[in-house]
Design an enzyme around this catalytic site. Structure first.
Site, PDB file in Angstrom:
ATOM      1  N   GLY A  96       0.701  -1.162  -0.057  1.00 14.25           N
ATOM      2  CA  GLY A  96       0.095   0.063   0.052  1.00 14.25           C
ATOM      3  C   GLY A  96       0.719   1.356   0.044  1.00 14.25           C
ATOM      4  O   GLY A  96       2.003   1.329   0.356  1.00 14.25           O
ATOM      5  N   GLN A 141       2.744   9.658   1.628  1.00 16.18           N
ATOM      6  CA  GLN A 141       4.355   9.303   1.256  1.00 16.18           C
ATOM      7  C   GLN A 141       5.171   9.878   0.089  1.00 16.18           C
ATOM      8  O   GLN A 141       6.194   9.364   0.046  1.00 16.18           O
ATOM      9  CB  GLN A 141       4.289   7.501   1.428  1.00 16.18           C
ATOM     10  CG  GLN A 141       3.853   6.971   2.831  1.00 16.18           C
ATOM     11  CD  GLN A 141       3.723   5.324   2.555  1.00 16.18           C
ATOM     12  OE1 GLN A 141       2.632   5.040   2.365  1.00 16.18           O
ATOM     13  NE2 GLN A 141       4.804   4.820   3.002  1.00 16.18           N
ATOM     14  N   CYS A 150       7.200  -0.956   5.639  1.00 13.33           N
ATOM     15  CA  CYS A 150       6.775   0.214   4.933  1.00 13.33           C
ATOM     16  C   CYS A 150       7.768   0.768   3.901  1.00 13.33           C
ATOM     17  O   CYS A 150       8.975   0.778   4.229  1.00 13.33           O
ATOM     18  CB  CYS A 150       6.361   1.358   6.137  1.00 13.33           C
ATOM     19  SG  CYS A 150       5.753   3.015   5.536  1.00 13.33           S
ATOM     20  N   HIS A 176      -2.672   0.331   8.222  1.00 14.95           N
ATOM     21  CA  HIS A 176      -1.659   0.804   8.202  1.00 14.95           C
ATOM     22  C   HIS A 176      -1.764   2.092   7.375  1.00 14.95           C
ATOM     23  O   HIS A 176      -0.910   3.013   7.710  1.00 14.95           O
ATOM     24  CB  HIS A 176      -0.520  -0.231   7.569  1.00 14.95           C
ATOM     25  CG  HIS A 176       0.886   0.371   7.211  1.00 14.95           C
ATOM     26  ND1 HIS A 176       1.875  -0.134   8.047  1.00 14.95           N
ATOM     27  CD2 HIS A 176       1.247   1.098   6.355  1.00 14.95           C
ATOM     28  CE1 HIS A 176       2.962   0.387   7.618  1.00 14.95           C
ATOM     29  NE2 HIS A 176       2.633   1.087   6.616  1.00 14.95           N
ATOM     30  N   GLU A 177      -2.371   2.004   6.200  1.00 12.66           N
ATOM     31  CA  GLU A 177      -2.270   3.140   5.370  1.00 12.66           C
ATOM     32  C   GLU A 177      -3.277   4.279   5.820  1.00 12.66           C
ATOM     33  O   GLU A 177      -2.789   5.306   5.692  1.00 12.66           O
ATOM     34  CB  GLU A 177      -2.825   2.654   3.976  1.00 12.66           C
ATOM     35  CG  GLU A 177      -2.008   1.633   3.335  1.00 12.66           C
ATOM     36  CD  GLU A 177      -0.463   2.027   3.141  1.00 12.66           C
ATOM     37  OE1 GLU A 177      -0.341   3.120   3.128  1.00 12.66           O
ATOM     38  OE2 GLU A 177       0.181   1.180   3.176  1.00 12.66           O
ATOM     39  N   HIS A 226      -1.243   6.393   8.243  1.00 14.65           N
ATOM     40  CA  HIS A 226      -0.295   7.179   7.357  1.00 14.65           C
ATOM     41  C   HIS A 226      -1.205   8.632   7.312  1.00 14.65           C
ATOM     42  O   HIS A 226      -0.546   9.598   7.242  1.00 14.65           O
ATOM     43  CB  HIS A 226      -0.065   6.762   6.033  1.00 14.65           C
ATOM     44  CG  HIS A 226       1.107   6.101   5.993  1.00 14.65           C
ATOM     45  ND1 HIS A 226       2.373   6.629   6.482  1.00 14.65           N
ATOM     46  CD2 HIS A 226       1.472   4.873   5.740  1.00 14.65           C
ATOM     47  CE1 HIS A 226       3.401   5.749   6.484  1.00 14.65           C
ATOM     48  NE2 HIS A 226       2.893   4.516   5.891  1.00 14.65           N
TER      49      HIS A 226
END
Length: 170
Positions: free
Chosen positions: A47, A52, A89, A131-132, A135
């Site tokens: 992902g 990012q 990551c 997880h995403e 972010h």
């Protein structure tokens, strides 16, 4: 469409909260396309969140083994169960950490056409979604790693050793 540079750990953008997408414009669609190109250019990817690549918008692209998923303004509605497992990551190349996450999540998100949809994720997909979305909120997976549970991958160790050896020969 173009591959973008992924911001490394330590870049202050990774700790900022992303802004909602107020309207799905050609610019937003272009960002999603660039994110897809960037995601698929990376080895071992699952992902990528817009922060990012330096864009503070609530956009995510993922492929956790079942095809491309795009999330626009995702919101977690439900979480249940518990799983513990390895995470990595793209902003922390070469590292893996053991992280505890919910085993199930249900989210609300928008599609490219602006349609509201609901998505359920179990096991690995649930882990990827959490997880995403972290972010987008300036939270990094290392914030969830318990002390002593962050590891340098063996392949990265070998690459670091080879680089060090090359430097020592000069």
């Amino acid at each position: 469409m173009a591959e973008k540079e992924i911001l490394p750990f330590g870049d202050p953008v990774l700790r900022k909260k992303s802004k909602p997408v107020r309207e799905i414009t050609p610019k937003i669609l272009r960002i999603l396309d660039d994110m897809v190109d960037t995601l698929y250019a990376e080895e071992g990817r699952a992902g990528l969140a817009a922060p990012q690549i330096g864009i503070l918008r609530r956009l995510i692209v993922m492929d956790c083994g079942e095809g491309l998923i795009e999330l626009i303004d995702p919101e977690i509605l439900e979480m249940d169960g518990e799983q513990t497992g390895p995470e990595a990551c793209l902003s922390f190349p070469g590292y893996t950490g053991i992280v505890k996450r919910a085993k199930y999540v249900k989210i609300k998100t928008l599609t490219r056409t602006g349609e509201t949809v609901y998505l359920e994720g179990h096991d690995y997909l649930a882990r990827c979604i959490q997880h995403e979305i972290d972010h987008l909120n300036g939270i990094l997976y290392i914030d969830h790693v318990e002390e002593g549970q962050l590891y340098l991958n063996q392949s990265q160790q070998k690459a670091d050793l080879m680089a060090a050896l090359k430097l020592s020969w000069k």
